[in-house]
Design a protein around this motif. Structure first.
Motif, PDB file in Angstrom:
ATOM      1  N   LEU A  96      36.756  40.298  29.538  1.00 55.62           N
ATOM      2  CA  LEU A  96      36.910  40.877  28.201  1.00 55.62           C
ATOM      3  C   LEU A  96      35.574  41.033  27.479  1.00 55.62           C
ATOM      4  O   LEU A  96      35.426  41.894  26.610  1.00 55.62           O
ATOM      5  CB  LEU A  96      37.852  40.023  27.354  1.00 55.62           C
ATOM      6  N   PHE A 368      45.371  37.484  27.933  1.00 58.56           N
ATOM      7  CA  PHE A 368      44.433  38.592  27.786  1.00 58.56           C
ATOM      8  C   PHE A 368      43.594  38.773  29.052  1.00 58.56           C
ATOM      9  O   PHE A 368      43.400  39.906  29.516  1.00 58.56           O
ATOM     10  CB  PHE A 368      43.514  38.359  26.581  1.00 58.56           C
ATOM     11  N   ASN A 369      43.092  37.679  29.612  1.00 55.54           N
ATOM     12  CA  ASN A 369      42.268  37.766  30.816  1.00 55.54           C
ATOM     13  C   ASN A 369      43.048  38.363  31.986  1.00 55.54           C
ATOM     14  O   ASN A 369      42.559  39.254  32.696  1.00 55.54           O
ATOM     15  CB  ASN A 369      41.757  36.375  31.206  1.00 55.54           C
ATOM     16  N   THR A 372      44.259  42.096  31.486  1.00 55.18           N
ATOM     17  CA  THR A 372      43.146  43.040  31.632  1.00 55.18           C
ATOM     18  C   THR A 372      42.973  43.443  33.089  1.00 55.18           C
ATOM     19  O   THR A 372      42.755  44.626  33.406  1.00 55.18           O
ATOM     20  CB  THR A 372      41.844  42.421  31.103  1.00 55.18           C
ATOM     21  N   TYR A 376      43.498  47.144  34.780  1.00 58.87           N
ATOM     22  CA  TYR A 376      42.514  47.736  35.682  1.00 58.87           C
ATOM     23  C   TYR A 376      43.177  48.176  36.987  1.00 58.87           C
ATOM     24  O   TYR A 376      42.923  49.272  37.510  1.00 58.87           O
ATOM     25  CB  TYR A 376      41.404  46.727  35.957  1.00 58.87           C
TER      26      TYR A 376
END
Length: 457
Positions: A96, A368-369, A372, A376
């Motif tokens: 992030l 969040f990590n 993400t 991707y």
């Protein structure tokens, strides 16, 4: 090889590959070169599994762009290379933080460029070398730059040199060199500010010892009161969600829909409501399980209610997936309808990760990590797979197949359309397809899209 050599080498390659060319095969070639050079430049200790995986995805994304040259593959190349460069230097930094790193480096480019001592070698130049640089190179660069500026600003000035036949477009070379240098400089010579490094621990997935301390979130509310507030809230939300699932399912599956337009509107409204509901559900769970309640022995009922709410939201997502499937069966595939699958599957993954967060007592940063990386992966899937071919191959089996829509609005389906035209023995339709293919193949080698090369006859 020193960093400045990588910068000048890739700047020159950028200028050569894109001079008088449109974007196509050249960007795919450049992406592969960047990936290989990054692998060569990266120390062995930083070549961890994540880095090697990003190297592979960077190469594959570059090949995908050379094949399709569309926006998803372009996005995949850019993100893959940025992540590859980021991991080459920072194997433990959270993904992030790449966003602020990129923004800061773009904003500070001018300052970092003029800090020559930080990126150019410190060497002793002979007297002859100094004179060549001072008397020839610098004046020539200034002359070329200002010649281009003045030519753009005055037609009469440009006309003075109209009779000079130049074999190269100096202005394009200058612009490409500047852009190529800007990209290369920020790729090979980026900095991570100390303040950003200091924030890395904030995005850790696991709680620290101090996070296990039981304390209320607010000064005006005791811990027991806050816990009971969570129990009441989740209990009411579960009841409310059960009623919503019942009414939503009745509207979607049992009410008679009169027109395709009405069905489309209700499906899209339902999907929007479901996605928003999932996002809000995850945020509420993150609010209550941001700290001490993960380790509170008295919060077991609260956890059960939260997990139940996750399960009910998952049922809601599955119901919406079923409705979207029914919609596709009745009216065919489109990009948007496939996109609905993507959003709903990501929502379901978000719910699963939220369950894992509660079960394994992870911090909110874990969501969040991890999400993400899933985003991707979604971008990679969008760039690697020929969705247009899938859409057309399925819709061509339908009796209501609309040729013009698939020719103009769906991409990379020309092989299927050619087969369709041959089966219909329609010369006019086949000519339309071949005209489109010939137009795409009319560019020079570096501007080509490899997909259309396979359609040459």
């Amino acid at each position: 090889m020193k960093t400045y050599r990588y910068i000048f080498l890739t700047t020159a390659l950028f200028t050569i590959l894109f001079y008088e060319e449109s974007i196509g095969l050249n960007l795919g070639i450049l992406g592969i070169i960047y990936a290989v050079l990054t692998l060569y430049k990266t120390p062995e200790k930083n070549r961890i599994k994540t880095f090697l995986l990003l190297f592979v995805t960077s190469v594959l994304s570059s090949i995908a762009f050379a094949w399709y040259a569309d926006f998803p593959s372009f996005l995949a190349v850019m993100i893959s290379l940025l992540l590859l460069s980021y991991r080459a230097k920072n194997k433990r930094m959270k993904i992030l933080l790449l966003i602020p790193v990129v923004v800061v480096n773009i904003c500070t480019f001018i300052c970092r460029f003029f800090s020559f001592q930080s990126w150019l070698p410190k060497i002793n130049v002979s007297g002859v070398g100094q004179k060549l640089v001072a008397f020839i190179l610098i004046p020539f660069i200034l002359l070329v730059v200002f010649f281009g500026i003045y030519s753009v600003g005055s037609n009469h000035f440009a006309n003075l040199f109209a009779n000079l036949e130049l074999t190269v477009n100096l202005w394009e070379i200058i612009c490409l060199s500047v852009l190529g240098f800007f990209i290369a400089f920020n790729y090979w010579n980026y900095d991570v500010e100390k303040y950003i490094y200091q924030q890395n621990h904030v995005l850790n997935n696991d709680f620290g010892e101090k996070d296990r301390i039981q304390k209320a979130s607010y000064l005006f509310m005791e811990l027991d009161v806050e816990r009971m507030s969570g129990v009441i809230s989740f209990l009411l939300l579960n009841v409310l969600l059960i009623f919503f699932i019942i009414t939503y399912s009745y509207e979607q599956f049992y009410e008679v829909i009169k027109t395709p337009v009405q069905l489309s509107e209700e499906t899209h409204e339902g999907v929007n409501a479901v996605v928003l509901s999932i996002i809000m559900a995850i945020l509420v769970i993150m609010f209550y399980f941001k700290g001490g309640f993960n380790f509170d022995s008295k919060a077991k009922f609260l956890m059960i209610l939260a997990k139940t709410w996750i399960f009910l939201n998952a049922i809601l997502v599955c119901a919406t997936l079923a409705k979207n499937t029914e919609y596709i069966i009745n009216y065919g595939f489109t990009y948007k309808r496939l996109g609905v699958y993507g959003f709903l599957i990501l929502s379901l993954i978000g719910l699963i990760l939220t369950f894992v967060k509660i079960q394994k007592k992870k911090r909110n940063a874990y969501l969040f990590n991890t999400m993400t990386w899933w985003l991707y992966g979604t971008i990679l899937a969008c760039s690697y797979i020929n969705w247009g071919g899938i859409i057309t191959s399925q819709n061509v089996k339908r009796s209501d197949f609309v040729f013009n829509y698939h020719l103009t609005s769906i991409h990379f389906n020309d092989k299927i359309l050619l087969k369709y035209a041959d089966e219909k023995q329609d010369v006019k339709l086949k000519k339309q397809i071949l005209d489109k293919v010939n137009k795409e193949n009319s560019g020079s080698f570096l501007s080509k899209i490899l997909y259309y090369e396979t359609l040459k006859k």
